[in-house]
Design a protein around this motif. Structure first.
Motif, short mmCIF file in Angstrom:
data_model
loop_
_atom_site.label_atom_id
_atom_site.label_comp_id
_atom_site.label_asym_id
_atom_site.label_seq_id
_atom_site.Cartn_x
_atom_site.Cartn_y
_atom_site.Cartn_z
N ARG A 51 -37.01 40.35 28.98
CA ARG A 51 -36.02 41.11 28.41
C ARG A 51 -35.66 42.37 28.99
NH1 ARG A 51 -34.34 38.42 23.46
NH2 ARG A 51 -36.03 37.33 22.42
N ASP A 94 -30.00 30.89 18.89
CA ASP A 94 -29.47 31.57 17.70
C ASP A 94 -28.00 31.17 17.46
OD1 ASP A 94 -31.89 32.81 17.33
OD2 ASP A 94 -31.29 34.65 17.96
N MET A 124 -35.92 31.63 12.81
CA MET A 124 -35.34 32.81 13.42
C MET A 124 -33.74 33.00 13.23
SD MET A 124 -36.97 32.57 17.44
CE MET A 124 -38.87 33.47 17.48
N ARG A 132 -31.64 36.56 14.08
CA ARG A 132 -31.67 38.31 13.84
C ARG A 132 -30.28 38.69 12.98
NH1 ARG A 132 -32.51 39.66 19.94
NH2 ARG A 132 -34.69 40.32 19.83
N GLU A 154 -34.73 35.49 9.52
CA GLU A 154 -35.75 36.53 9.77
C GLU A 154 -34.81 37.94 9.47
OE1 GLU A 154 -37.02 36.82 13.94
OE2 GLU A 154 -35.15 36.38 14.46
N HIS A 206 -42.07 31.05 17.05
CA HIS A 206 -41.61 30.61 18.47
C HIS A 206 -41.81 29.01 18.53
CE1 HIS A 206 -42.31 34.84 18.97
NE2 HIS A 206 -41.31 34.78 19.82
N ARG A 265 -38.65 27.64 19.63
CA ARG A 265 -38.01 27.80 21.22
C ARG A 265 -38.88 26.96 22.15
NH1 ARG A 265 -37.50 34.10 21.24
NH2 ARG A 265 -39.07 33.86 23.01
#
Ligand code: F6P
Length: 342
Positions: free
Chosen positions: A71, A127, A169, A171, A222, A271, A274
Motif C-alpha cells: 500500500r 470490495d 470485508m 470498508r 466491517e 483475508h 481475498r
C-alpha cells in the motif's frame, strides 16, 4: 514497445490472470513487458522482474500476485513521484499498466496529470467499490467464498440454536455483505451505507424464535455502523489515510446475546475472502481487462482505465474510476435483501 506493469493495494484473486493477459497480448504485438514489484514501491526503488511468456504459464488460476503488492503511496515518500519518472526512463519504458483499486489508480491518475506519464489502469478490488465499472474482478470470488462460509454457518448455528454474526470485508461499501448475505440466505445484513439500530436486529432474532427458528445468521460489513457508531480496531491509519476497521461483529454479538438471551458467536472471515484461486467469472473478467489494457497501450491511449459496462469492455478516463466510491445500489438492499430478513 517496452511496457511496465505493477499490482498495488490489497491483493485479490485474478491479478495473475491480468498479468498473464497483458504479457501474452503484448508479446503477440512484439512488445516486451517487465514487472515492478510490491506496488508503487517497485518503480520508486526500481525493483523489477522480467516477465517473459514462459513466466505466465499456470498463472491464470493462481491467487495472489507474482509481482507482490503493497500500500505504498509515492506521494507520501520523499521524492517518490520523481523517482518513478526516473525509473521508468531508466528501464526505457514506453508505458506503465497499474492494476489496483481507488488508491493505486488514484496515484496513477496524479502521475499521468502531473508528469504526463503514459499510464493505463486496470480496476481491481474484492470490495467492488470502484466507480465507472459495473464489476471489478475479485468481487465474484470473494462473494463465492462468503456464500460457502455462510452455508457452513447455517448448519452449525442450527445445531446449537445459536445466533452467528459473520463479519465480512467492505470498508465503505456493502457489496460483499449484500451479495454474500443474499446468496447465503442471511436473516439480516448490515452495510456501511445504512446505519442500523440494534433493535432491528434483535426484532429479527426474536421473531424467528417465536416462529420456532432458534438460530439466526447476521452478516455485517466491517465498515457498517451500529446506530451511527463506527467500530475501529485502532486509531492508526495507512499510507492512504484509511483507518483500520474491524470489531463490529464481536461487538454486535455481545449486544445481541445481551438483548435476546440467545447464545451468540462472531466469525470474522477477514483475508480468507481475498485468498485462493479466482472463480471462472473473475478469470474471464481479469483476462478481458488485461487484453484490453494491452490494446490501449498499443494504441497510445493513456490516462485511461478499462471497465466493464454491461457485457462490454470499454475504457474511461482514470478520473472517472477514482473520483468517488461506488457504494452499494441500495435498491438491491431495500427491494431484495430486506424481503428475506427475519
Ligand atoms: O481494499 C480491500 C480490502 O480487502 C478491504 O475490504 C479491507 O478493509 C482491506 O482491504 C484490508 O486491508 P489489509 O489487507 O491491509 O488488512
Amino acid at each position: 514497445m517496452r511496457i511496465g506493469i505493477l499490482t498495488g493495494g490489497g491483493d485479490c484473486p485474478g491479478l495473475n490472470a491480468v498479468i498473464r493477459a497483458v504479457v501474452t497480448r503484448s508479446h503477440e504485438k512484439g512488445s516486451e513487458v517487465i514487472g515492478f514489484m510490491e506496488g508503487w514501491r517497485g518503480p520508486i526503488e526500481n525493483k523489477t522482474m522480467p516477465l517473459a511468456l514462459d513466466d505466465t504459464y499456470n498463472l491464470l488460476q493462481q491467487g495472489g500476485t507474482i509481482l507482490k503488492t503493497s500500500r505504498t503511496n509515492p506521494y507520501k515518500v520523499e521524492g517518490g513521484p520523481q523517482k518513478i519518472v526516473e525509473n521508468l526512463k531508466a528501464n526505457k519504458l514506453d508505458a506503465l499498466i497499474a492494476v489496483g483499486g481507488e488508491d493505486t489508480c488514484g496515484v496513477a491518475f496524479k502521475l499521468n496529470k502531473d508528469f504526463g506519464l503514459n499510464i493505463v489502469c486496470v480496476p481491481k478490488t474484492i470490495d467492488n467499490d470502484l466507480d465507472a465499472t459495473d464489476f471489478t474482478f475479485g468481487f465474484d470470488t470473494a462473494v463465492s467464498i462468503v456464500t460457502e462460509c455462510i452455508d457452513r454457518l447455517h448448519t452449525t448455528a442450527e445445531s446449537h440454536d445459536r445466533v452467528l454474526v459473520c463479519e465480512v470485508m467492505g470498508r465503505h461499501a456493502g457489496w460483499i455483505a449484500c451479495y454474500g448475505g443474499i446468496a447465503g440466505g442471511a436473516h439480516f445484513i448490515m452495510v456501511p451505507e445504512k446505519a442500523t439500530a440494534l433493535k432491528d436486529i434483535v426484532d429479527v432474532v426474536n421473531k424467528r424464535k417465536k416462529q420456532g427458528h432458534r438460530y439466526s445468521i447476521i452478516v455485517v460489513a466491517e465498515g457498517a455502523k451500529l446506530q451511527d457508531e463506527e467500530v475501529l480496531k485502532s486509531q492508526e491509519v495507512d499510507a492512504f489515510g484509511h483507518v483500520i476497521l474491524g470489531g463490529i461483529g464481536e461487538r454486535l454479538s455481545k449486544l445481541i446475546e445481551k438483548e435476546t438471551g440467545c447464545e451468540t458467536r462472531a466469525v470474522v472471515l477477514g483475508h480468507i475472502q481475498r485468498g485462493g484461486s479466482p472463480t471462472a467469472f473473475d478469470r474471464v473478467l481479469a483476462t478481458r481487462f488485461g487484453v484490453a489494457a494491452a490494446e490501449l497501450v498499443h494504441s497510445n491511449k493513456f490516462g485511461r482505465m478499462v471497465a466493464l459496462n454491461g457485457s462490454q469492455i470499454v475504457d474511461v478516463p482514470i478520473e472517472a474510476g477514482v473520483g468517488k466510491l461506488k457504494t452499494l445500489d441500495m435498491s438491491l438492499y431495500n427491494k431484495v435483501a430486506e424481503v428475506f430478513f427475519g
